[in-house]
Design a protein around this motif. Structure first.
Motif, mmCIF file in Angstrom:
data_model
loop_
_atom_site.group_PDB
_atom_site.id
_atom_site.type_symbol
_atom_site.label_atom_id
_atom_site.label_comp_id
_atom_site.label_asym_id
_atom_site.label_seq_id
_atom_site.Cartn_x
_atom_site.Cartn_y
_atom_site.Cartn_z
ATOM 1 N N ALA A 2 -14.441 4.271 8.716
ATOM 2 C CA ALA A 2 -13.925 2.912 8.556
ATOM 3 C C ALA A 2 -13.793 2.563 7.074
ATOM 4 O O ALA A 2 -12.787 1.977 6.641
ATOM 5 C CB ALA A 2 -14.835 1.909 9.266
ATOM 6 N N LYS A 3 -14.791 2.928 6.299
ATOM 7 C CA LYS A 3 -14.748 2.643 4.862
ATOM 8 C C LYS A 3 -13.663 3.477 4.181
ATOM 9 O O LYS A 3 -12.949 2.974 3.309
ATOM 10 C CB LYS A 3 -16.108 2.886 4.232
ATOM 11 N N ALA A 4 -13.525 4.735 4.564
ATOM 12 C CA ALA A 4 -12.470 5.581 4.001
ATOM 13 C C ALA A 4 -11.094 5.025 4.353
ATOM 14 O O ALA A 4 -10.175 5.042 3.520
ATOM 15 C CB ALA A 4 -12.620 7.013 4.507
ATOM 16 N N GLY A 5 -10.954 4.500 5.569
ATOM 17 C CA GLY A 5 -9.686 3.882 5.961
ATOM 18 C C GLY A 5 -9.369 2.655 5.125
ATOM 19 O O GLY A 5 -8.219 2.446 4.710
ATOM 20 N N ALA A 6 -10.385 1.859 4.840
ATOM 21 C CA ALA A 6 -10.181 0.668 4.007
ATOM 22 C C ALA A 6 -9.773 1.064 2.592
ATOM 23 O O ALA A 6 -8.878 0.446 1.997
ATOM 24 C CB ALA A 6 -11.455 -0.179 3.979
ATOM 25 N N VAL A 7 -10.398 2.102 2.049
ATOM 26 C CA VAL A 7 -10.026 2.579 0.713
ATOM 27 C C VAL A 7 -8.597 3.103 0.737
ATOM 28 O O VAL A 7 -7.813 2.857 -0.186
ATOM 29 C CB VAL A 7 -11.015 3.653 0.211
ATOM 30 N N GLY A 8 -8.230 3.805 1.805
ATOM 31 C CA GLY A 8 -6.862 4.308 1.934
ATOM 32 C C GLY A 8 -5.836 3.190 1.944
ATOM 33 O O GLY A 8 -4.803 3.272 1.261
ATOM 34 N N VAL A 9 -6.104 2.148 2.692
ATOM 35 C CA VAL A 9 -5.189 0.998 2.732
ATOM 36 C C VAL A 9 -5.088 0.360 1.351
ATOM 37 O O VAL A 9 -3.996 0.012 0.889
ATOM 38 C CB VAL A 9 -5.660 -0.034 3.788
ATOM 39 N N ALA A 10 -6.223 0.224 0.655
ATOM 40 C CA ALA A 10 -6.220 -0.364 -0.683
ATOM 41 C C ALA A 10 -5.424 0.494 -1.662
ATOM 42 O O ALA A 10 -4.690 -0.030 -2.507
ATOM 43 C CB ALA A 10 -7.653 -0.558 -1.180
ATOM 44 N N LEU A 11 -5.541 1.813 -1.556
ATOM 45 C CA LEU A 11 -4.785 2.699 -2.443
ATOM 46 C C LEU A 11 -3.286 2.610 -2.178
ATOM 47 O O LEU A 11 -2.489 2.610 -3.119
ATOM 48 C CB LEU A 11 -5.279 4.142 -2.299
ATOM 49 N N VAL A 12 -2.903 2.521 -0.917
ATOM 50 C CA VAL A 12 -1.475 2.353 -0.593
ATOM 51 C C VAL A 12 -0.972 1.029 -1.146
ATOM 52 O O VAL A 12 0.103 0.964 -1.749
ATOM 53 C CB VAL A 12 -1.243 2.456 0.937
ATOM 54 N N PHE A 13 -1.749 -0.031 -0.977
ATOM 55 C CA PHE A 13 -1.390 -1.332 -1.542
ATOM 56 C C PHE A 13 -1.207 -1.218 -3.049
ATOM 57 O O PHE A 13 -0.233 -1.708 -3.615
ATOM 58 C CB PHE A 13 -2.485 -2.361 -1.218
ATOM 59 N N ARG A 14 -2.141 -0.535 -3.704
ATOM 60 C CA ARG A 14 -2.092 -0.395 -5.157
ATOM 61 C C ARG A 14 -0.844 0.370 -5.590
ATOM 62 O O ARG A 14 -0.234 0.070 -6.599
ATOM 63 C CB ARG A 14 -3.357 0.330 -5.626
ATOM 64 N N LEU A 15 -0.458 1.400 -4.825
ATOM 65 C CA LEU A 15 0.730 2.176 -5.168
ATOM 66 C C LEU A 15 2.022 1.407 -4.917
ATOM 67 O O LEU A 15 2.982 1.531 -5.675
ATOM 68 C CB LEU A 15 0.739 3.485 -4.379
ATOM 69 N N LEU A 16 2.041 0.618 -3.850
ATOM 70 C CA LEU A 16 3.263 -0.125 -3.513
ATOM 71 C C LEU A 16 3.481 -1.337 -4.408
ATOM 72 O O LEU A 16 4.614 -1.722 -4.673
ATOM 73 C CB LEU A 16 3.219 -0.573 -2.054
ATOM 74 N N TRP A 17 2.401 -1.955 -4.845
ATOM 75 C CA TRP A 17 2.501 -3.158 -5.673
ATOM 76 C C TRP A 17 1.645 -2.990 -6.931
ATOM 77 O O TRP A 17 0.594 -3.638 -7.075
ATOM 78 C CB TRP A 17 2.057 -4.387 -4.895
ATOM 79 N N PRO A 18 2.091 -2.156 -7.875
ATOM 80 C CA PRO A 18 1.283 -1.916 -9.076
ATOM 81 C C PRO A 18 1.071 -3.164 -9.932
ATOM 82 O O PRO A 18 0.110 -3.227 -10.691
ATOM 83 C CB PRO A 18 2.068 -0.843 -9.843
#
Length: 123
Positions: free
Chosen positions: A79-95
């Motif tokens: 669950a925590k790894a999934g949350a980090v993954g979502v945050a990283l995708v957010f960071r890449l899409l909206w730098p």
């Protein structure tokens, strides 16, 4: 030849963008610090939760409680790894909002660690 005039109220935002990591292709020191805090909080939350469960405490989040009962502590890590993954995708899409991704994880996870540590210390 026209004279160049400078606007005394103009502000160069490139330094602000660089500090916040919102300049294209950049990662600020502040953002790196927050990602380190996210990693620290992630590990501590899992460790404190595992310890609390081992001494008979119960997970308060009903979805996570069911997942832990079914899959063990691996569910918490996933669950925590999934949350980090979502945050990283957010960071890449909206730098331009780079600081929001680690901040959105660091704040609640640090609070959870502090709450869990206080609860365990009070036993």
């Amino acid at each position: 030849m026209p004279l160049a005039t400078t606007d005394p109220t103009a502000v160069d935002l490139s330094a602000v963008d660089e500090y916040l990591g919102s300049a294209p292709g950049s990662v600020s020191d502040l953002e790196l610090l927050l990602w380190a805090l996210v990693g620290w909080a992630l590990v501590l939350d899992i460790v404190l939760t595992a310890y609390g469960l081992s001494i008979g405490l119960v997970e308060r989040n009903p979805l996570m409680r069911q997942a832990i009962d079914t899959f063990g502590l691996a569910a918490l890590g996933l669950a925590k790894a999934g949350a980090v993954g979502v945050a990283l995708v957010f960071r890449l899409l909206w730098p331009e909002y780079a600081i929001v991704a680690p901040l959105g994880l660091a704040v609640p996870w640090v609070l959870a660690v502090l709450f869990n540590a206080a609860l365990l210390a009070s036993l």
